[in-house]
Write an enzyme that holds these catalytic residues in place. Structure first.
Site, mmCIF file in Angstrom:
data_model
loop_
_atom_site.group_PDB
_atom_site.id
_atom_site.type_symbol
_atom_site.label_atom_id
_atom_site.label_comp_id
_atom_site.label_asym_id
_atom_site.label_seq_id
_atom_site.Cartn_x
_atom_site.Cartn_y
_atom_site.Cartn_z
ATOM 1 N N GLY A 47 42.969 42.751 41.703
ATOM 2 C CA GLY A 47 42.248 42.730 40.434
ATOM 3 C C GLY A 47 40.772 42.682 40.735
ATOM 4 O O GLY A 47 40.351 42.157 41.770
ATOM 5 N N GLN A 52 32.034 41.097 39.050
ATOM 6 C CA GLN A 52 32.141 40.984 40.510
ATOM 7 C C GLN A 52 31.446 42.118 41.244
ATOM 8 O O GLN A 52 31.224 42.042 42.449
ATOM 9 C CB GLN A 52 33.618 40.960 40.940
ATOM 10 C CG GLN A 52 34.339 39.706 40.529
ATOM 11 C CD GLN A 52 35.752 39.728 41.058
ATOM 12 O OE1 GLN A 52 36.630 40.327 40.461
ATOM 13 N NE2 GLN A 52 35.985 39.089 42.194
ATOM 14 N N CYS A 93 40.193 34.930 45.631
ATOM 15 C CA CYS A 93 39.266 35.711 44.821
ATOM 16 C C CYS A 93 38.368 36.494 45.766
ATOM 17 O O CYS A 93 37.880 35.937 46.754
ATOM 18 C CB CYS A 93 38.431 34.764 43.959
ATOM 19 S SG CYS A 93 37.197 35.606 42.947
ATOM 20 N N LEU A 94 38.154 37.776 45.450
ATOM 21 C CA LEU A 94 37.292 38.594 46.312
ATOM 22 C C LEU A 94 35.873 38.039 46.369
ATOM 23 O O LEU A 94 35.149 38.295 47.316
ATOM 24 C CB LEU A 94 37.254 40.038 45.793
ATOM 25 C CG LEU A 94 38.570 40.816 45.884
ATOM 26 C CD1 LEU A 94 38.448 42.136 45.137
ATOM 27 C CD2 LEU A 94 38.965 41.042 47.340
ATOM 28 N N HIS A 135 43.117 35.321 35.710
ATOM 29 C CA HIS A 135 42.038 35.231 36.698
ATOM 30 C C HIS A 135 40.910 36.222 36.366
ATOM 31 O O HIS A 135 39.730 35.862 36.364
ATOM 32 C CB HIS A 135 42.618 35.509 38.092
ATOM 33 C CG HIS A 135 41.613 35.445 39.203
ATOM 34 N ND1 HIS A 135 41.602 34.452 40.148
ATOM 35 C CD2 HIS A 135 40.573 36.260 39.516
ATOM 36 C CE1 HIS A 135 40.597 34.660 40.996
ATOM 37 N NE2 HIS A 135 39.955 35.756 40.633
ATOM 38 N N GLU A 136 41.284 37.461 36.045
ATOM 39 C CA GLU A 136 40.266 38.481 35.767
ATOM 40 C C GLU A 136 39.540 38.202 34.443
ATOM 41 O O GLU A 136 38.331 38.382 34.346
ATOM 42 C CB GLU A 136 40.886 39.887 35.754
ATOM 43 C CG GLU A 136 41.527 40.319 37.073
ATOM 44 C CD GLU A 136 40.680 40.042 38.301
ATOM 45 O OE1 GLU A 136 39.435 40.136 38.228
ATOM 46 O OE2 GLU A 136 41.268 39.709 39.346
ATOM 47 N N HIS A 139 36.895 35.745 34.852
ATOM 48 C CA HIS A 139 35.651 36.304 35.409
ATOM 49 C C HIS A 139 34.715 36.788 34.295
ATOM 50 O O HIS A 139 33.503 36.700 34.413
ATOM 51 C CB HIS A 139 35.951 37.491 36.332
ATOM 52 C CG HIS A 139 36.207 37.102 37.760
ATOM 53 N ND1 HIS A 139 35.303 36.408 38.521
ATOM 54 C CD2 HIS A 139 37.274 37.322 38.570
ATOM 55 C CE1 HIS A 139 35.801 36.219 39.738
ATOM 56 N NE2 HIS A 139 37.011 36.752 39.789
HETATM 57 CO CO CO Z 1 38.305 36.722 41.343
#
Ligand code: CO
Length: 172
Positions: A47, A52, A93-94, A135-136, A139
């Site tokens: 995701g 991000q 998380c990236l 999660h997304e 963000h």
């Molecule tokens: Co994330």
């Protein structure tokens, strides 16, 4: 093709409330394409939310096949309209490289969003996919996994993360 640069904590854009997308124009379409390619080939995530990659719009891409890179789903202006159950699960998380922690999420959610064709979609998702959605969408509200932890764990994870980033020269 353009792989996008992923912003990592503590980049301030990650803490900002993203704006609604009002028009799916050429710029947004290009962003969707670049974000999808970045998710599938540039980052290894399942995701990716626009903040991000430094863009403050309410838009995210999700790999519905959960890592098989088969079915990217684009969610624009998503809203969780119902949630039920509670489940803990390991999350990464990236924007927090090499960091994983148990996070509490709803087990099943109903979401509404606009797809890239401008069509209104309503969907029920559960378990791991529901976790990715939550999660997304977090963000887009400037909420990070750190904000979902208790204070003790948050302080510990943050300290360890910042130390590692410094050691790796990714932060001064
Ligand atoms: Co994330």
């Amino acid at each position: 093709m353009g792989w996008l640069n992923i912003r990592i904590y503590p980049d301030p854009i990650l803490k900002k409330l993203a704006e609604e997308v009002s028009d799916i124009d050429e710029k947004i379409r290009k962003l969707i394409q670049d974000m999808t390619e970045t998710m599938f080939f540039g980052s290894g995530g399942i995701g990716l939310a626009a903040p991000q990659v430094g863009i403050g719009f309410r838009l995210a891409v999700i790999d519905k096949s959960l890592g098989k890179k088969e079915s990217p789903l684009v969610i624009i202006n998503p809203k969780i309209i119902a949630a039920e159950g509670e489940v803990m699960g390991e999350e990464g998380c990236l924007s927090f490289p090499e960091t994983y922690a148990p996070i509490k999420r709803a087990k099943r959610i109903e979401v509404e969003f606009i797809n890239p064709k401008g069509k209104f979609v309503r969907m029920v998702v559960e378990d791991y996919l529901a976790r990715v959605f939550q999660h997304e969408i977090d963000h887009l509200d400037g909420t990070l996994i750190l904000d979902r932890m208790n204070r003790l764990r948050r302080d510990f994870i943050k300290m360890r993360y910042l130390k590692r980033m410094k050691r790796q020269g990714k932060m001064t």
